[in-house]
Design an enzyme around this catalytic site. Structure first.
Site, PDB file in Angstrom:
ATOM      1  N   HIS A  44      12.165 -13.654 -15.325  1.00  0.00           N
ATOM      2  CA  HIS A  44      12.472 -12.661 -16.350  1.00  0.00           C
ATOM      3  C   HIS A  44      13.613 -11.742 -15.913  1.00  0.00           C
ATOM      4  O   HIS A  44      14.483 -11.394 -16.692  1.00  0.00           O
ATOM      5  CB  HIS A  44      11.210 -11.852 -16.630  1.00  0.00           C
ATOM      6  CG  HIS A  44      11.274 -11.019 -17.862  1.00  0.00           C
ATOM      7  ND1 HIS A  44      11.047 -11.534 -19.117  1.00  0.00           N
ATOM      8  CD2 HIS A  44      11.563  -9.720 -18.038  1.00  0.00           C
ATOM      9  CE1 HIS A  44      11.174 -10.580 -20.010  1.00  0.00           C
ATOM     10  NE2 HIS A  44      11.484  -9.465 -19.390  1.00  0.00           N
ATOM     11  N   HIS A  90       9.650 -10.718 -26.632  1.00  0.00           N
ATOM     12  CA  HIS A  90       8.435 -10.112 -26.096  1.00  0.00           C
ATOM     13  C   HIS A  90       7.279 -11.052 -26.404  1.00  0.00           C
ATOM     14  O   HIS A  90       6.272 -10.659 -26.993  1.00  0.00           O
ATOM     15  CB  HIS A  90       8.217  -8.709 -26.678  1.00  0.00           C
ATOM     16  CG  HIS A  90       7.894  -7.698 -25.619  1.00  0.00           C
ATOM     17  ND1 HIS A  90       7.046  -6.651 -25.803  1.00  0.00           N
ATOM     18  CD2 HIS A  90       8.316  -7.598 -24.338  1.00  0.00           C
ATOM     19  CE1 HIS A  90       6.973  -5.938 -24.687  1.00  0.00           C
ATOM     20  NE2 HIS A  90       7.728  -6.485 -23.788  1.00  0.00           N
TER      21      HIS A  90
END
Lengths: 733, 225
Positions: A44, A90
């Site tokens: 990430h 998300h």
């Protein structure tokens, strides 16, 4: 001190990566350092599997003011202003806790934009859920939509567009991609950099709690049965506090107080401070005792890896600390000096007088692992690309089925829950090909759209991804806009699988071809990998948000027929691709099959130019893109908005399904009332113009094979999603 | 030039839109008022704009009504000064006791953003009984107006049920949130304090596909002239 293999893996590091860290550091890390390395080297934060591909993206152009790598990208829009925008995923948090996951996704992307000094004026979102029959889909849809609305509505940004799709490949891993766009003066754009030795590092916004710890590593993992236990890794959003943070930041940015400013997003204080030092070529010392805490007993590890929301880190100019505190106090927010900038390129943290972290900035940032994962075209693709032999025996029934299907039904149930008009600048809101918003205080209007037909990408990633860009550019053209720039969210499965790595690589190549051809440089974005559950990956979903600018004075056309008596035509070549990769085919045979339609770059560009010219000369009052569901669905959408009928003949071959439901690129429906065909053809030049028919009556009748009452279509089309989402047929226990 | 104060509470998000709508009306000048100040700066009218004051984390408007500026607004209203509350501003006026009734969650428990039609029942500083059917945007999660049944008929008889949701032709009720008697907005007995859920400030320019909101500001300008 040493760590067991299990402890190392629990931080998201492989044993090889750990060995690399020890070697780079020259010693064994402390416990807090281990957590920091795990977070910063997570997929990430480090983009370790995607960086080799991202380097190939088209990211430059004279219009680009700030390209990828900052909190958001910025593109010049004239009058000294920039549009600052980005899209971010998300996905994992939203699957675990849909309301808060989606809400904080919106909060995060808004912060990325106003961190740059840009006041957000528009938001969009792209959502992917599993099939309607899956037991979690309804719950996720309701929670995510409510969460996006709950955050954006309260914050006060209009949610002007988006897209939504359902597919069994997302059953165990939904996608929530949030886009935000703001406006800043180019000479007042703030960057996330820490410079000026001795300058104070100021923490502003909400206090730090234990929520979201390990969010970055969780987002870099595949889902399994224990995923629900990850709930504490999801953050909780406070849009009210974010609104205060916005106003305080923008007020402070009017003055000459700030050297650099950065949102605390994934990996919180750690990532924000390391990235600022990395960009500034400096080091930092942070005193964790000074960080405002929401609860007692927190450790350095907690402070460093918390993903509590609505927090920012800024480096102030010398002596400006009191002024920073004063502005934030006006908005009832904390502003605390927690450290200062150093010149040794080391990131240090102290706690109770001890140094608990001392890591070279380079080790955490540029020297993070970088992988070129093996890519291989899956052998199974060839069989999937064969179009099964199916016939279209009742096109009218098929049209109704598509218009009430999960992917074809009306999205009003979603966007009614989003405030799409706050700011009083929404010229065209949700439901059209692209949204149009005014730039406050100017005559500039921007168009924006988010697109990705993942079915096409699955069936031939490079062609499908190129198609994503073509579709986005076409949507901009349909409201009269010229492309400016784009942002992307690359949602894929595990890059450790060769077929997924290949999808990612091919998709990047397809996007790059499209971005160059349509002058849409990618100025920001993110990558979300490991979107998989129980061994099966999501569809490759390279989501793209594209932004364009309207010429001054252009009247934005409608995407539907306003009344009877209009001449309807389709611009572009007749369809020739057949039903490969179409929604109709998937709906008919129950699986994705065929190859996606190719994109003819020059024909597509010529079409967009013709559409813009027709709009600029106010020769057409209706413009609507033809794509998913083919021309039959596009015409039905034009008819249903105001319940206007149409009798006509569509162009193309004898193959009824391909003609009506094929998804060839390069086609746009237009309608006019007072122009004449010859004038339209003159403006269109080499772009074919096929007159379909004239609006009027109660029915949509096409090619002698479709004849359906528009009002019936409309009711079914509009009720389908609400009926599913609110489960109105369920008997409550 | 009449001066119209637009209050900013923490969490107001329609304050800038409202100031612009005021400013673009002939004869009106917008004055920004801050919730921490009890001084209305001598304005001729006050508008409480929409948004989510204090996040609406308690009841909508319950916190905002306690702010210093509301003390001054209450005195101003009691002295007959024109006060308009839109959306969250309407909720604040109800919480402050300046308007009757209360606003609760929408019937279907979902936020709703749409266009509605309303009819006006009475002439006030912001309305004229001959305004006809107005098309205005709504955007709210807690716009369901309720009142004590024993008061309801009296309020209706007194013309205090100022705005009602209607169908396009104005003949029947068409209620987006479940409010009693299709109420979209109310006024106090004197008519100088007005509150409504729809957003007039979002319907003041043709580019926004609606100009009926201009009437509110034009009426105010005339009444203050």
């Amino acid at each position: 001190m040493s760590f067991s293999d299990d402890v190392i893996r629990a931080q998201g590091l492989t044993l090889d990566e750990y060995a690399q860290a020890v070697e780079g550091l020259g010693r064994v890390p402390t416990w807090a350092e281990l957590g920091v390395i795990g977070a910063m080297w997570s997929e990430h934060c480090s983009y370790k599997s995607s960086r080799v591909h991202l380097a190939r993206l088209h990211t430059t152009g004279p219009q680009v003011a700030v390209g990828p790598g900052e909190n958001a990208g910025a593109v010049r829009i004239g009058q000294g202003l920039c549009a600052v925008f980005k899209m971010e995923s998300h996905n994992h948090p939203s699957y675990i806790e849909p309301y808060q996951g989606a809400a904080t996704g919106v909060g995060g992307i808004l912060r990325d934009v106003f961190t740059m000094g840009a006041r957000p004026i528009a938001a969009m979102n792209a959502l992917r859920f599993g099939r309607w029959e899956h037991p979690k889909t309804r719950h996720l849809l309701n929670g995510v939509v409510a969460g996006i609305g709950g955050y954006g509505n309260c914050f006060g940004v209009p949610t002007v567009g988006g897209n939504l799709s359902f597919h069994t490949a997302y059953d165990g891993n939904c996608l929530v991609n949030a886009f935000a766009l703001g406006i800043a003066a180019e000479d007042r754009i703030f960057l996330g950099t820490a410079s000026g030795v001795g300058n104070p590092v100021v923490y502003v916004g909400a206090k730090t709690g234990r929520d979201g710890i390990h969010g970055a590593t969780m987002a870099s993992d595949v889902f399994d049965d224990a995923t629900a236990d990850n709930r504490p890794t999801v953050q909780v959003g406070d849009p009210f506090r974010e609104k205060l943070l916005l106003e305080a930041c923008l007020e402070l940015m009017q003055e000459d107080c700030i050297v650099g400013i950065q949102d605390m997003g994934a990996a919180g204080l750690t990532s924000a401070s390391v990235e600022m030092a990395s960009r500034g070529g400096t080091g930092l010392v942070l005193n964790l005792d000074c960080v405002p805490a929401r609860e007692s007993g927190m450790t350095p590890y907690d402070f460093l890896l918390s993903e509590s929301q609505e927090r920012m880190l800024l480096v102030a100019k010398p002596g400006m600390e009191p002024r920073v505190a004063e502005v934030f106090a006006k908005w009832d927010l904390d502003a605390v000096v927690i450290g200062h900038v150093t010149d040794d390129s080391v990131w240090r943290c102290t706690w109770h007088g001890d140094e608990v972290c001392a890591l070279p900035v380079g080790l955490l940032a540029d020297d993070a692992p970088k992988y070129h994962r093996p890519c291989e075209r899956p052998e199974s693709l060839a069989a999937m690309q064969v179009v099964p032999d199916v016939r279209c025996s009742d096109p009218g029934a098929d049209l109704l089925a598509l218009l009430t299907s999960p992917d074809g039904c009306h999205r009003g149930w979603v966007w009614r829950q989003y405030d799409h008009e706050v700011g009083a600048g929404t010229v065209a809101g949700p439901g059209g090909d692209a949204a149009v918003v005014e730039v406050p205080g100017t005559d500039i209007r921007l168009a924006m759209t988010v697109d990705c037909t993942a079915r096409h990408v699955l069936l031939e990633p490079k062609v499908g991804a190129l198609g994503v860009i073509a579709e986005a550019a076409r949507n901009l053209a349909c409201v009269g806009a010229t492309p400016l720039a784009a942002t992307d969210c690359l949602n894929f499965g595990s890059p450790e699988r060769t077929d997924v790595a290949w999808q990612l690589s091919e998709s990047v190549d397809g996007l790059t071809i499209g971005c160059k051809a349509f002058d849409l440089p990618i100025i920001s974005g993110n990558v979300s990998l490991y979107n998989a559950s129980a061994g099966s990956a999501i569809l490759p979903t390279p989501m793209v948000g594209a932004v364009g600018k309207l010429a001054p004075g252009v009247v934005v056309p409608r995407s539907a027929f306003p009344r009877a008596g209009m001449t309807v035509a389709v611009l572009g070549r007749p369809p020739s691709h057949g039903v490969g990769a179409s929604l109709w085919l998937t709906h008919t045979v129950g699986r994705d099959a065929g190859t996606p339609p190719p994109v003819d770059l020059s024909a597509e560009n010529a079409l967009h130019a013709a559409v813009r010219a027709l709009i600029a000369q106010e020769m057409v009052s209706t413009v609507h893109d033809v794509f998913e569901g083919g021309i039959a669905v596009a015409l039905a959408e034009c008819c249903m908005a105001e319940t206007v009928g149409l009798v006509g003949t569509t162009p193309g071959s004898e193959d009824v399904a391909g003609r009506l439901f094929g998804e060839d690129h390069g086609r746009v429906i237009v309608a006019w009332e007072h122009s004449d065909d010859a004038a339209i053809r003159r403006v269109c030049g080499d772009v074919p113009v096929h007159v379909i028919g004239t609006t009027g009556g109660d029915h949509l009748a096409l090619d002698g094979v479709v004849n359906v009452r528009v009002s019936a279509l409309r009711v079914a089309h509009r009720n389908a999603l609400k009926t599913f989402a609110e489960d109105v047929h369920a008997v409550s226990g | 030039m009449a001066r119209v104060g637009v209050v900013t509470f923490p969490g107001s998000n329609c304050d800038a839109d409202m100031r612009r709508a005021v400013q673009e009306t002939d004869g009106l000048e917008a004055v920004a008022l801050w919730h921490k100040e009890a001084d209305l700066q001598g304005v001729d009218a006050v508008i409480l704009p929409g948004g989510f004051s204090y996040g609406d984390y308690l009841r909508c408007g319950a916190m905002a009504r306690l702010s210093p500026v509301m003390q001054a607004v209450t005195e101003f209203a009691n002295a007959g000064g024109p006060v308009l509350g839109v959306c969250n501003g309407f909720q604040i006026l109800c919480e402050a006791g300046l308007l009757p009734g209360a606003l609760v969650r929408n019937r279907d428990l979902r936020f709703v953003c749409d266009r509605v039609r309303v009819v006006v029942s009475r002439t006030t500083p912001f309305t004229n009984v001959s305004d006809g059917v107005l098309t205005l945007p709504i955007a709210h999660g807690e716009g369901c107006w309720v009142a004590d049944p024993s008061q309801l008929q009296a309020l209706d008889d007194a013309g205090q049920l100022l705005f009602r949701y209607v169908t396009e032709d104005g003949t029947r009720g068409d209620n987006p949130n479940g409010s009693l008697r299709d109420v979209a907005g109310v006024c106090n007995a004197q008519g100088n304090v007005v509150g409504l859920m729809p957003h007039p400030e979002r319907a003041c320019r043709p580019a926004l596909k609606g100009i009926d909101g201009q009437l509110f500001f034009a009426h105010l300008a005339r009444s203050l002239a």
